[in-house]
Write a protein that holds these residues in place. Structure first.
Motif, short mmCIF file in Angstrom:
data_model
loop_
_atom_site.label_atom_id
_atom_site.label_comp_id
_atom_site.label_asym_id
_atom_site.label_seq_id
_atom_site.Cartn_x
_atom_site.Cartn_y
_atom_site.Cartn_z
N ASN A 1 0.82 -1.21 0.00
CA ASN A 1 0.00 0.00 0.00
C ASN A 1 0.86 1.26 0.00
N ASN A 2 0.99 1.86 -1.18
CA ASN A 2 1.57 3.20 -1.32
C ASN A 2 2.93 3.34 -0.64
N ILE A 3 3.83 2.39 -0.93
CA ILE A 3 5.14 2.44 -0.27
C ILE A 3 6.13 3.27 -1.07
N SER A 4 6.97 3.99 -0.33
CA SER A 4 8.10 4.72 -0.89
C SER A 4 9.30 4.42 -0.02
N LYS B 1 8.88 4.78 -5.35
CA LYS B 1 7.94 5.88 -5.14
C LYS B 1 6.50 5.40 -5.33
N ASN B 2 5.73 5.45 -4.28
CA ASN B 2 4.27 5.22 -4.36
C ASN B 2 3.90 3.93 -5.08
N ILE B 3 4.43 2.81 -4.60
CA ILE B 3 4.16 1.52 -5.21
C ILE B 3 2.93 0.89 -4.57
N ASN B 4 1.99 0.46 -5.40
CA ASN B 4 0.77 -0.19 -4.93
C ASN B 4 0.49 -1.43 -5.77
N PHE B 5 0.19 -2.55 -5.14
CA PHE B 5 -0.31 -3.73 -5.84
C PHE B 5 -0.76 -4.76 -4.81
N SER B 6 -1.43 -5.78 -5.28
CA SER B 6 -1.81 -6.89 -4.41
C SER B 6 -1.81 -8.17 -5.23
N ILE B 7 -1.54 -9.28 -4.56
CA ILE B 7 -1.66 -10.59 -5.22
C ILE B 7 -2.35 -11.55 -4.27
N GLY B 8 -3.14 -12.45 -4.83
CA GLY B 8 -3.87 -13.42 -4.03
C GLY B 8 -3.07 -14.68 -3.78
N GLN B 9 -3.63 -15.52 -2.93
CA GLN B 9 -2.98 -16.80 -2.63
C GLN B 9 -2.86 -17.63 -3.90
N SER C 1 14.97 -5.48 -6.84
CA SER C 1 15.50 -6.20 -5.68
C SER C 1 15.14 -5.50 -4.38
N THR C 2 15.17 -4.17 -4.37
CA THR C 2 14.80 -3.43 -3.18
C THR C 2 13.36 -3.71 -2.78
N LEU C 3 12.48 -3.78 -3.75
CA LEU C 3 11.07 -4.07 -3.47
C LEU C 3 10.92 -5.45 -2.83
N LEU C 4 11.63 -6.44 -3.34
CA LEU C 4 11.56 -7.77 -2.74
C LEU C 4 12.06 -7.74 -1.29
N LYS C 5 13.14 -7.03 -1.04
CA LYS C 5 13.70 -6.98 0.31
C LYS C 5 12.76 -6.25 1.27
N LEU C 6 12.06 -5.25 0.80
CA LEU C 6 11.07 -4.58 1.64
C LEU C 6 9.93 -5.52 2.00
N ILE C 7 9.47 -6.30 1.01
CA ILE C 7 8.40 -7.26 1.27
C ILE C 7 8.86 -8.32 2.26
N HIS C 8 10.15 -8.67 2.20
CA HIS C 8 10.71 -9.67 3.10
C HIS C 8 10.99 -9.10 4.50
N GLY C 9 10.87 -7.79 4.66
CA GLY C 9 11.09 -7.17 5.96
C GLY C 9 12.54 -6.89 6.28
N GLU C 10 13.38 -6.70 5.26
CA GLU C 10 14.80 -6.46 5.50
C GLU C 10 15.12 -4.98 5.72
N ASP D 1 13.29 -1.00 6.98
CA ASP D 1 12.16 -0.35 7.63
C ASP D 1 11.51 0.64 6.67
N LEU D 2 10.21 0.59 6.60
CA LEU D 2 9.45 1.51 5.75
C LEU D 2 9.12 2.79 6.51
N LYS D 3 9.34 3.92 5.88
CA LYS D 3 8.92 5.20 6.44
C LYS D 3 7.58 5.66 5.86
N GLU D 4 7.30 5.20 4.65
CA GLU D 4 6.04 5.56 4.00
C GLU D 4 5.38 4.32 3.43
N GLY D 5 4.09 4.13 3.75
CA GLY D 5 3.34 3.01 3.23
C GLY D 5 3.37 1.80 4.15
N GLU D 6 2.63 0.77 3.74
CA GLU D 6 2.49 -0.44 4.56
C GLU D 6 2.45 -1.68 3.67
N ILE D 7 2.90 -2.80 4.23
CA ILE D 7 2.84 -4.08 3.54
C ILE D 7 2.17 -5.09 4.46
#
Length: 324
Positions: free
Chosen positions: A5-8, A18-26, A41-50, A52-58
């Motif tokens: 949700n709207n991560i930067s 900048k302002n990345i939004n998407f969703s995928i189902g099971q 690669s940065t996006l994958l690492k953010l999803i993996h929790g490597e 800290d996000l300052k903007e947006g949520e996963i």
């Protein structure tokens, strides 16, 4: 469901994403495509929790994925991440690497699981070989199998076939993605290679300088490519001014793939054959046209210097006008 949700994010001053939004189902597969340095690669690492996000949520379902400020060890238990650097144990066998985190309570069941995954990644011949003796491609396949061992709900793959030779790559892709669908495992694949994902991804997210420029099914993005970055991911492409190929005075550029140009007996469009490249079931023909080169696909070799006439379907111009 995974929700981004709207991560930067930025490493220093300049934004990396900048302002990345998407969703995928099971059970769905998302491909992340883009040039080197676009933020895949940065996006994958953010999803993996490597990080800290300052903007947006996963979120995975209703659980928020948080970074090292909240978790000493990154990555929730239900998620596995296979990076481009393989974290394998070099002095033990492929089987031991795959079974590292499996329970020893039932050794027969453990061995069945290891054997199943060895077959998925097609490493039967080296299953009992120490990892230090494997090629780069074999190590990459062993890392994939180990990530699958504990049946994750979501798998993150960063260039997962980059070290694997073409002889094995095609069958491995089919085997791996079939297994993921069968087991209902969600998957995100960062790649620069169309063949890695076009036949398997449910959606593709295109990144350009850290921003999302397109998101949709492979078929829709291919047929309605809105800029040259997207078109280049799928195939060779040509760019024509609308005024070059129609009587219209409209402005804009039309993207046309080589197979969408037909050779005809007579037309207002004509070019001179400069070179023919053999490409298996067709030739890629380089034509001189209006002071530049364009490419078409043809079933036969065309001699250099020959003048040919060609045409482009008007429907293509309705799909792919861009000013990018």
């Amino acid at each position: 469901m995974l929700q981004v949700n709207n991560i930067s994010f930025s490493y220093k001053v300049d934004s990396t994403l900048k302002n990345i939004n998407f969703s995928i189902g099971q059970g769905e597969c998302l491909a992340i495509a883009g040039e080197s340095g676009s933020g895949k690669s940065t996006l994958l690492k953010l999803i993996h929790g490597e990080y800290d996000l300052k903007e947006g949520e996963i979120y995975w379902n209703e659980e928020q994925i948080l970074g090292p400020e909240f978790n000493l060890i990154p990555g929730p238990d239900y998620m596995k991440y296979v990076a481009q650097e393989f974290d394998l144990m070099p002095f033990t066998t492929v089987e031991n690497n795959i079974g590292k985190f499996l329970s020893n309570v039932d050794l027969d069941k453990k061995q069945e699981r290891i054997t199943e995954l060895v077959e998925v990644v097609e490493l039967e011949e080296v299953a009992k070989t120490k990892v230090k003796y494997l090629s780069g491609g074999q190590k990459q396949r062993a890392a994939l199998a180990r990530a699958l061992a504990k049946e994750p709900e979501i798998l993150l793959l960063d260039e997962p076939f980059s070290h694997i030779d073409n002889l094995k790559k095609q069958s491995l892709r089919r085997s791996l993605f079939h297994y993921l669908k069968k087991q209902n495992i969600s998957c995100i694949v960062a790649t620069h290679d169309r063949d890695d994902v076009v036949s398997f991804a449910d959606k593709i997210l295109f990144l350009y300088r850290g921003e999302s420029i397109a998101y949709g099914t492979p078929k829709d993005l291919y047929q309605h490519a809105k800029n040259n970055l997207i078109a280049s991911f799928f195939d060779e492409f040509n760019e024509f001014k609308i005024s070059e190929i129609t009587d219209s005075q409209k402005f804009g550029i039309v993207i046309v793939y080589p197979h969408e140009i037909q050779i005809v007996k007579s037309s207002d469009l004509k070019g001179i054959v400069k070179q023919s490249f053999f490409n298996g079931d067709h030739y890629l023909i380089k034509l001189g046209f209006n002071g530049r080169n364009i490419f078409i696909k043809h079933t036969k070799l065309l001699e250099r210097g020959r003048q040919i006439y060609f045409q482009i379907d008007e429907l293509i111009m309705q799909k792919r006008v861009t000013n990018f």
